[in-house]
Scaffold this motif. Structure first.
Motif, PDB file in Angstrom:
ATOM      1  N   MET A   1       0.844  -1.175   0.000  1.00  0.00           N
ATOM      2  CA  MET A   1       0.000   0.000   0.000  1.00  0.00           C
ATOM      3  C   MET A   1       0.897   1.249   0.000  1.00  0.00           C
TER       4      MET A   1
ATOM      5  N   HIS B   1      -3.976   0.582   6.748  1.00  0.00           N
ATOM      6  CA  HIS B   1      -4.599  -0.708   6.445  1.00  0.00           C
ATOM      7  C   HIS B   1      -5.790  -0.966   7.380  1.00  0.00           C
TER       8      HIS B   1
ATOM      9  N   LYS C   1       0.403   0.441   8.608  1.00  0.00           N
ATOM     10  CA  LYS C   1      -0.486  -0.484   9.320  1.00  0.00           C
ATOM     11  C   LYS C   1      -1.774   0.238   9.721  1.00  0.00           C
TER      12      LYS C   1
END
Length: 125
Positions: free
Chosen positions: A1, A37, A34
């Motif tokens: 990502m 996400h 993170k």
């Protein structure tokens, strides 16, 4: 990502103004990725403290250690603080969130031989 433009600006500022080390920048990049996400496409202004707590609980249940979660929360807190300073957020949703407590380990006991040696040494004087 791929990281968002806001995260890129934050990391650039962290590197230039606060002179963060490359290792710190890499850790913050991982931790903020993170967070992206976990947020599943929602922006920082759409995240609230209860959601951050939920993310931490999910990561803890997934096996991350308390010290890793403390580092993650520190990165997230810094990022949201930076957004707040710039006027992009009204409040830092991570400011009151504490990581899980670290496991306290008991001291290791002496073996019988070590205890005898210690007792013999203490009796010499």
């Amino acid at each position: 990502m791929a990281e968002t433009p806001a995260i890129k600006r934050f990391l650039d500022d962290l590197g230039r103004q606060r002179r963060a080390s490359p290792h710190t920048l890499a850790a913050y990049r991982r931790d903020l990725t993170k967070l992206e996400h976990l947020a599943a496409g929602r922006g920082p202004s759409q995240l609230h403290a209860h959601e951050i707590r939920s993310f931490v609980a999910r990561l803890h249940a997934g096996g991350l250690s308390a010290s890793t979660l403390a580092r993650m929360l520190s990165a997230w807190r810094s990022y949201f603080g930076w957004l707040t300073e710039r006027g992009e957020l009204s409040a830092n949703p991570v400011s009151g969130i504490r990581p899980p407590r670290r496991e306290r380990r008991l001291p290791k006991a002496l073996s019988a031989d070590q205890a005898v040696t210690l007792a013999a040494y203490a009796g010499d004087d």
